[in-house]
Enzyme design. Structure first.
Site, PDB file in Angstrom:
ATOM      1  N   LEU A   1      11.825 -19.882  -4.871  1.00 20.95           N
ATOM      2  CA  LEU A   1      10.802 -19.037  -4.235  1.00 20.95           C
ATOM      3  C   LEU A   1       9.481 -19.225  -4.974  1.00 20.95           C
ATOM      4  O   LEU A   1       9.441 -19.157  -6.201  1.00 20.95           O
ATOM      5  CB  LEU A   1      11.224 -17.556  -4.327  1.00 20.95           C
ATOM      6  CG  LEU A   1      10.182 -16.521  -3.901  1.00 20.95           C
ATOM      7  CD1 LEU A   1       9.991 -16.530  -2.382  1.00 20.95           C
ATOM      8  CD2 LEU A   1      10.582 -15.114  -4.342  1.00 20.95           C
TER       9      LEU A   1
ATOM     10  N   HIS B   1       2.569   3.472  -9.093  1.00 18.78           N
ATOM     11  CA  HIS B   1       2.440   2.028  -9.338  1.00 18.78           C
ATOM     12  C   HIS B   1       3.653   1.493 -10.107  1.00 18.78           C
ATOM     13  O   HIS B   1       4.108   0.382  -9.863  1.00 18.78           O
ATOM     14  CB  HIS B   1       1.152   1.728 -10.107  1.00 18.78           C
ATOM     15  CG  HIS B   1      -0.093   2.073  -9.327  1.00 18.78           C
ATOM     16  ND1 HIS B   1      -0.278   1.678  -8.018  1.00 18.78           N
ATOM     17  CD2 HIS B   1      -1.202   2.779  -9.653  1.00 18.78           C
ATOM     18  CE1 HIS B   1      -1.443   2.124  -7.583  1.00 18.78           C
ATOM     19  NE2 HIS B   1      -2.031   2.806  -8.545  1.00 18.78           N
TER      20      HIS B   1
ATOM     21  N   ASP C   1       0.827  -1.207   0.000  1.00 13.70           N
ATOM     22  CA  ASP C   1       0.000   0.000   0.000  1.00 13.70           C
ATOM     23  C   ASP C   1       0.864   1.262   0.000  1.00 13.70           C
ATOM     24  O   ASP C   1       1.963   1.262   0.562  1.00 13.70           O
ATOM     25  CB  ASP C   1      -0.904  -0.027   1.245  1.00 13.70           C
ATOM     26  CG  ASP C   1      -2.094   0.909   1.092  1.00 13.70           C
ATOM     27  OD1 ASP C   1      -2.309   1.451  -0.008  1.00 13.70           O
ATOM     28  OD2 ASP C   1      -2.807   1.113   2.095  1.00 13.70           O
TER      29      ASP C   1
HETATM   30  C1  FPP Z   1      -1.923   0.193  -3.315  1.00 13.64           C
HETATM   31  O1  FPP Z   1      -1.458   1.516  -3.319  1.00 13.64           O
HETATM   32  C2  FPP Z   1      -1.382  -0.513  -4.447  1.00 13.64           C
HETATM   33  C3  FPP Z   1      -2.121  -1.110  -5.430  1.00 13.64           C
HETATM   34  C4  FPP Z   1      -3.581  -1.134  -5.473  1.00 13.64           C
HETATM   35  C5  FPP Z   1      -1.453  -1.755  -6.547  1.00 13.64           C
HETATM   36  C6  FPP Z   1      -0.271  -2.570  -6.172  1.00 13.64           C
HETATM   37  C7  FPP Z   1       0.391  -2.951  -7.393  1.00 13.64           C
HETATM   38  C8  FPP Z   1       1.707  -2.904  -7.593  1.00 13.64           C
HETATM   39  C9  FPP Z   1       2.714  -2.523  -6.597  1.00 13.64           C
HETATM   40  C10 FPP Z   1       2.189  -3.318  -8.884  1.00 13.64           C
HETATM   41  C11 FPP Z   1       2.444  -4.791  -8.823  1.00 13.64           C
HETATM   42  C12 FPP Z   1       2.821  -5.241 -10.120  1.00 13.64           C
HETATM   43  C13 FPP Z   1       2.873  -6.515 -10.501  1.00 13.64           C
HETATM   44  C14 FPP Z   1       3.418  -6.787 -11.816  1.00 13.64           C
HETATM   45  C15 FPP Z   1       2.410  -7.637  -9.664  1.00 13.64           C
HETATM   46  P1  FPP Z   1      -2.512   2.677  -3.374  1.00 13.64           P
HETATM   47  O2  FPP Z   1      -2.716   3.061  -4.796  1.00 13.64           O
HETATM   48  O3  FPP Z   1      -3.759   2.252  -2.660  1.00 13.64           O
HETATM   49  O4  FPP Z   1      -1.787   3.797  -2.604  1.00 13.64           O
HETATM   50  P2  FPP Z   1      -2.469   4.946  -1.715  1.00 13.64           P
HETATM   51  O5  FPP Z   1      -3.047   4.247  -0.515  1.00 13.64           O
HETATM   52  O6  FPP Z   1      -1.317   5.811  -1.376  1.00 13.64           O
HETATM   53  O7  FPP Z   1      -3.491   5.617  -2.571  1.00 13.64           O
END
Ligand code: FPP
Length: 249
Positions: free
Chosen positions: A134, A40, A23
């Site tokens: 892994l 992201h 997050d």
């Molecule tokens: C939450 O941050 C994150 C997500 C909803 C997406 C997580 C995805 C990735 C890290 C990319 C992963 C990629 C692959 C290829 C598996 P948020 O957007 O909710 O952050 P915020 O709380 O600050 O708004």
């Protein structure tokens, strides 16, 4: 990661399976006056580093929440960015994952995705399937309630008796042990419909660090915290050597 920091970790107290709610990508980007999508993108880089690190330190299973059943309610451009990132990552990273000895599984309700996406997932899983360094589970269109429901429906359809063991066999993560440690970055203290069944006795670790900033050192701090936990699984603490010798005296 340096050899020294690998040596500092007590391998006998290492979690076998770590689950992560990644997050804070959006806030990380907003603090830099960048679009959320850029957060992201940096989030994918952070994930690549953590995957490599897990393989190095000997964590056997890593499960990450990449897209929840509820994330469809985000603005369409953001959903599209995330989908594009998944497709690109599957295409670009699968050979590297295979090289690192990673066995990839994408878990979730994939029926919502395009045929192209499902084919890419199947190809990436096939390319990495024999690997043992892994196990990486990427939860995509995943929700803990969905998982329990689909497992129960599968049991009912097969006419199988509904037991704990039978239900567990039908869950999306049947190939991994239950997580020992759940890490959530980004400062929120919630499970957010992640692995509801499997987290029953998992140790929870929350950090304010935003996911794109979460590197090997931050991961090691979570492992060190885990190593200090006393797990009881609803029982009483295991007797220490001192307790045993007092009892014998
Ligand atoms: C939450 O941050 C994150 C997500 C909803 C997406 C997580 C995805 C990735 C890290 C990319 C992963 C990629 C692959 C290829 C598996 P948020 O957007 O909710 O952050 P915020 O709380 O600050 O708004």
């Amino acid at each position: 990661m340096s050899k020294k920091s690998v040596e500092k970790l007590d391998s006998s107290r290492l979690p076998r399976h770590v689950a992560v709610v990644m997050d804070g990508n959006g806030r990380w980007a907003q603090r830099r006056f960048l679009p959320r999508s850029s957060g992201h993108k940096f989030g994918v880089d952070a994930l690549k580093k953590i995957v490599r690190h897990c393989a190095e330190v000997g964590v056997g299973h890593l499960t990450v929440f990449a897209f929840s059943s509820e994330n469809w309610s985000r603005p369409p451009e953001e959903v599209q960015t995330l989908m594009d990132l998944f497709v690109k990552a599957l295409e670009r990273e699968s050979p590297e994952l295979a090289r690192q000895g990673v066995q990839l599984h994408v878990v979730g309700d994939l029926s919502a995705f395009s045929t192209e996406m499902r084919t890419l997932v199947a190809q990436a899983e096939a390319l990495t399937q024999g690997n043992t360094k892994l196990v990486l589970n990427v939860a995509l269109n995943y929700g803990g309630r969905w998982d329990m429901l689909q497992a129960a429906q599968a049991l009912a359809a097969a006419g199988e008796p509904i037991t704990e063991a039978a239900l567990t066999r039908h869950l999306a993560l049947a190939h991994s042990p239950d997580p020992d440690l759940l890490i959530r970055t980004g400062g929120e203290h919630r499970i957010s419909n992640f692995l509801l069944w499997q987290l029953a006795y998992t140790e929870l670790y929350f950090t304010d660090v935003l996911w794109p900033d979460f590197g090997a050192e931050a991961f090691d701090a979570a492992l060190a915290d885990f190593a200090r936990r006393q797990r009881r699984f609803g029982g009483v603490p295991a007797a220490t050597t001192a307790d045993k010798s007092r009892a014998a005296a």
